[in-house]
Design a protein around this motif. Sequence first.
Motif, mmCIF file in Angstrom:
data_model
loop_
_atom_site.group_PDB
_atom_site.id
_atom_site.type_symbol
_atom_site.label_atom_id
_atom_site.label_comp_id
_atom_site.label_asym_id
_atom_site.label_seq_id
_atom_site.Cartn_x
_atom_site.Cartn_y
_atom_site.Cartn_z
ATOM 1 N N THR A 34 47.339 63.058 -1.510
ATOM 2 C CA THR A 34 48.064 62.044 -0.734
ATOM 3 C C THR A 34 48.394 62.532 0.681
ATOM 4 O OG1 THR A 34 49.004 61.170 -2.761
ATOM 5 C CG2 THR A 34 50.137 60.586 -0.740
ATOM 6 N N VAL A 35 48.917 63.749 0.791
ATOM 7 C CA VAL A 35 49.350 64.240 2.109
ATOM 8 C C VAL A 35 48.153 64.315 3.064
ATOM 9 C CG1 VAL A 35 50.382 66.197 3.325
ATOM 10 C CG2 VAL A 35 51.328 65.461 1.140
ATOM 11 N N GLU A 36 47.027 64.809 2.539
ATOM 12 C CA GLU A 36 45.824 64.916 3.370
ATOM 13 C C GLU A 36 45.349 63.536 3.841
ATOM 14 O OE1 GLU A 36 43.372 68.324 1.813
ATOM 15 O OE2 GLU A 36 41.851 66.750 2.050
ATOM 16 N N ILE A 37 45.380 62.562 2.928
ATOM 17 C CA ILE A 37 44.890 61.221 3.295
ATOM 18 C C ILE A 37 45.841 60.566 4.305
ATOM 19 C CG2 ILE A 37 44.241 58.932 2.441
ATOM 20 C CD1 ILE A 37 43.323 60.347 -0.131
ATOM 21 N N ILE A 38 47.133 60.776 4.137
ATOM 22 C CA ILE A 38 48.093 60.240 5.118
ATOM 23 C C ILE A 38 47.782 60.829 6.504
ATOM 24 C CG2 ILE A 38 50.537 60.277 5.837
ATOM 25 C CD1 ILE A 38 51.318 60.018 2.911
ATOM 26 N N GLN A 39 47.417 62.112 6.536
ATOM 27 C CA GLN A 39 47.081 62.749 7.821
ATOM 28 C C GLN A 39 45.788 62.175 8.406
ATOM 29 O OE1 GLN A 39 47.351 66.751 6.443
ATOM 30 N NE2 GLN A 39 49.552 66.884 6.862
ATOM 31 N N GLN A 40 44.812 61.916 7.523
ATOM 32 C CA GLN A 40 43.555 61.312 8.010
ATOM 33 C C GLN A 40 43.816 59.933 8.613
ATOM 34 O OE1 GLN A 40 40.912 61.264 4.641
ATOM 35 N NE2 GLN A 40 40.902 63.493 4.530
ATOM 36 N N VAL A 41 44.688 59.179 7.950
ATOM 37 C CA VAL A 41 45.019 57.838 8.447
ATOM 38 C C VAL A 41 45.727 57.950 9.803
ATOM 39 C CG1 VAL A 41 46.455 55.795 7.982
ATOM 40 C CG2 VAL A 41 45.018 56.732 6.178
ATOM 41 N N ALA A 42 46.569 58.962 9.950
ATOM 42 C CA ALA A 42 47.259 59.167 11.239
ATOM 43 C C ALA A 42 46.243 59.469 12.353
ATOM 44 C CB ALA A 42 48.274 60.293 11.119
ATOM 45 N N GLN A 43 45.178 60.196 11.996
ATOM 46 C CA GLN A 43 44.124 60.473 12.991
ATOM 47 C C GLN A 43 43.441 59.187 13.422
ATOM 48 O OE1 GLN A 43 41.463 63.397 11.357
ATOM 49 N NE2 GLN A 43 43.073 64.959 11.361
ATOM 50 N N LYS A 44 43.215 58.325 12.437
ATOM 51 C CA LYS A 44 42.592 57.023 12.705
ATOM 52 C C LYS A 44 43.447 56.250 13.720
ATOM 53 C CE LYS A 44 39.769 53.758 10.787
ATOM 54 N NZ LYS A 44 38.407 53.962 10.391
ATOM 55 N N ARG A 45 44.748 56.338 13.555
ATOM 56 C CA ARG A 45 45.662 55.655 14.466
ATOM 57 C C ARG A 45 45.489 56.184 15.894
ATOM 58 N NH1 ARG A 45 52.203 56.150 14.652
ATOM 59 N NH2 ARG A 45 52.610 54.026 15.315
ATOM 60 N N ALA A 46 45.343 57.505 16.000
ATOM 61 C CA ALA A 46 45.190 58.112 17.328
ATOM 62 C C ALA A 46 43.856 57.705 17.960
ATOM 63 C CB ALA A 46 45.293 59.627 17.208
ATOM 64 N N GLN A 47 42.818 57.547 17.101
ATOM 65 C CA GLN A 47 41.483 57.224 17.631
ATOM 66 C C GLN A 47 41.353 55.759 18.032
ATOM 67 O OE1 GLN A 47 39.312 58.393 14.206
ATOM 68 N NE2 GLN A 47 39.341 60.562 14.723
ATOM 69 N N GLU A 48 41.884 54.878 17.156
ATOM 70 C CA GLU A 48 41.704 53.438 17.408
ATOM 71 C C GLU A 48 43.039 52.725 17.257
ATOM 72 O OE1 GLU A 48 37.756 51.756 15.744
ATOM 73 O OE2 GLU A 48 38.367 53.310 14.340
ATOM 74 N N PRO A 49 43.964 52.930 18.206
ATOM 75 C CA PRO A 49 45.330 52.419 18.019
ATOM 76 C C PRO A 49 45.415 50.901 17.844
ATOM 77 C CG PRO A 49 45.027 53.334 20.238
ATOM 78 C CD PRO A 49 43.810 53.687 19.454
ATOM 79 N N GLU A 50 44.564 50.159 18.584
ATOM 80 C CA GLU A 50 44.701 48.694 18.506
ATOM 81 C C GLU A 50 44.235 48.168 17.160
ATOM 82 O OE1 GLU A 50 42.939 46.882 21.963
ATOM 83 O OE2 GLU A 50 44.372 48.029 23.194
ATOM 84 N N LYS A 51 43.073 48.669 16.746
ATOM 85 C CA LYS A 51 42.547 48.243 15.442
ATOM 86 C C LYS A 51 43.528 48.642 14.344
ATOM 87 C CE LYS A 51 38.782 48.827 12.199
ATOM 88 N NZ LYS A 51 37.650 49.640 11.782
ATOM 89 N N PHE A 52 44.060 49.852 14.486
ATOM 90 C CA PHE A 52 44.999 50.377 13.492
ATOM 91 C C PHE A 52 46.215 49.452 13.355
ATOM 92 C CE2 PHE A 52 48.424 52.983 11.906
ATOM 93 C CZ PHE A 52 47.807 53.721 10.922
ATOM 94 N N ASP A 53 46.810 49.108 14.487
ATOM 95 C CA ASP A 53 48.000 48.246 14.448
ATOM 96 C C ASP A 53 47.677 46.883 13.837
ATOM 97 O OD1 ASP A 53 49.514 50.214 15.507
ATOM 98 O OD2 ASP A 53 49.618 49.374 17.534
ATOM 99 N N ARG A 54 46.476 46.392 14.159
ATOM 100 C CA ARG A 54 46.077 45.087 13.608
ATOM 101 C C ARG A 54 46.034 45.155 12.084
ATOM 102 N NH1 ARG A 54 42.087 44.418 17.286
ATOM 103 N NH2 ARG A 54 40.445 45.009 15.831
ATOM 104 N N ILE A 55 45.436 46.232 11.560
ATOM 105 C CA ILE A 55 45.320 46.362 10.093
ATOM 106 C C ILE A 55 46.717 46.488 9.469
ATOM 107 C CG2 ILE A 55 44.475 47.813 8.195
ATOM 108 C CD1 ILE A 55 42.064 48.531 9.878
#
Length: 308
Positions: free
Chosen positions: A180-201
């Motif tokens: 879980t902790v690792e996946i939460i971190q991966q998702v946080a990276q996704k946010r940094a890479q594609e903030p607009e798409k991330f917020d939309r989701i």
Amino acid sequence: MQSITVTAPGKLMLFGEHAVVYGQPCLVTAVNQRMTVELYHDGNKPYEVDLSEIKDARFVSAIIDMFKEKFHLKIGKLHIKTNCGFSGKYGFGSSSAVTTAMVGAMSEIFNLSLNNKQIFDLSYEVVLKVQGVGSGFDIAAATFGGLLYFVKGGQVLENLPLDLNQTCFVVGYSGIKSNTVEIIQQVAQKRAQEPEKFDRIMNAIGELVNQVKPKLLSHDWERVGKFMDFNQEYLRDLGVSNQKLEDLIAAAKNAGAWGAKLSGAGGGDCMIAISGNDKREAIEKAIEKAGGEALNIKMNAEGVKIER
Ligand code: PMV
């Protein structure tokens, strides 16, 4: 010498995983798989904590430190035993259940009379200290039980008056242990890479949770199934699903489920499907045939409980 036994349930995320970490609501149920904590205390003996009968002592020893500091307790000889009624591999939240049961047991044995909100707050503080991340949804399920509409940290904590066992939920274990902790971190990276798409989701998942809540309360199970499918699409977009989970979800749907999704962080652990009771057997068989393990789980379990 005093002794006390306290149990707390595991959980299953129904809707809203990941988005709940970013402030959106989620829906979580406690399940009938329980963790037991037994505490023995002898106040006449000098301070000594025996953790030898605990598999993962990080949470328990953080609780003892916290109670010593916050409540200035005079602790004598303390012996703790834990017993998990379910395998840790399924992702039902053995850490959150042990934390909550231990906080409940400490409250009882040292006559602190903590209420459930206080048990939740202290348990969540411990989880953040030990694990660093998490919304606290699992602690909420372990503490309050039932079906909860929940916002991070307990900002909103609503117990919904609904018995999910009126319809059929099939739970399938993927055979893969998710981190879980690792996946939460991966998702946080996704946010940094594609903030607009991330917020939309994230916003879309939060909206979906608010839309499915009245469907659950009016027992519109087929529609609830549709919302599971929508939620799964967003999770797929976030990149937290995998082939095995997709295979089990497809198998469940082909066998007549109204909808299905992964449950929890993703990358493994369990999926859930919803259907009428007449389809349970077929869906369980389909999940097994696709290489999963169908688990017999009941929802809406009771929260933290003093057994004796
Ligand atoms: O992997 P699980 O079942 O503990 O679920 C994690 C759910 C997340 O939303 C990704 C994290 C959280 O603490 O809410």
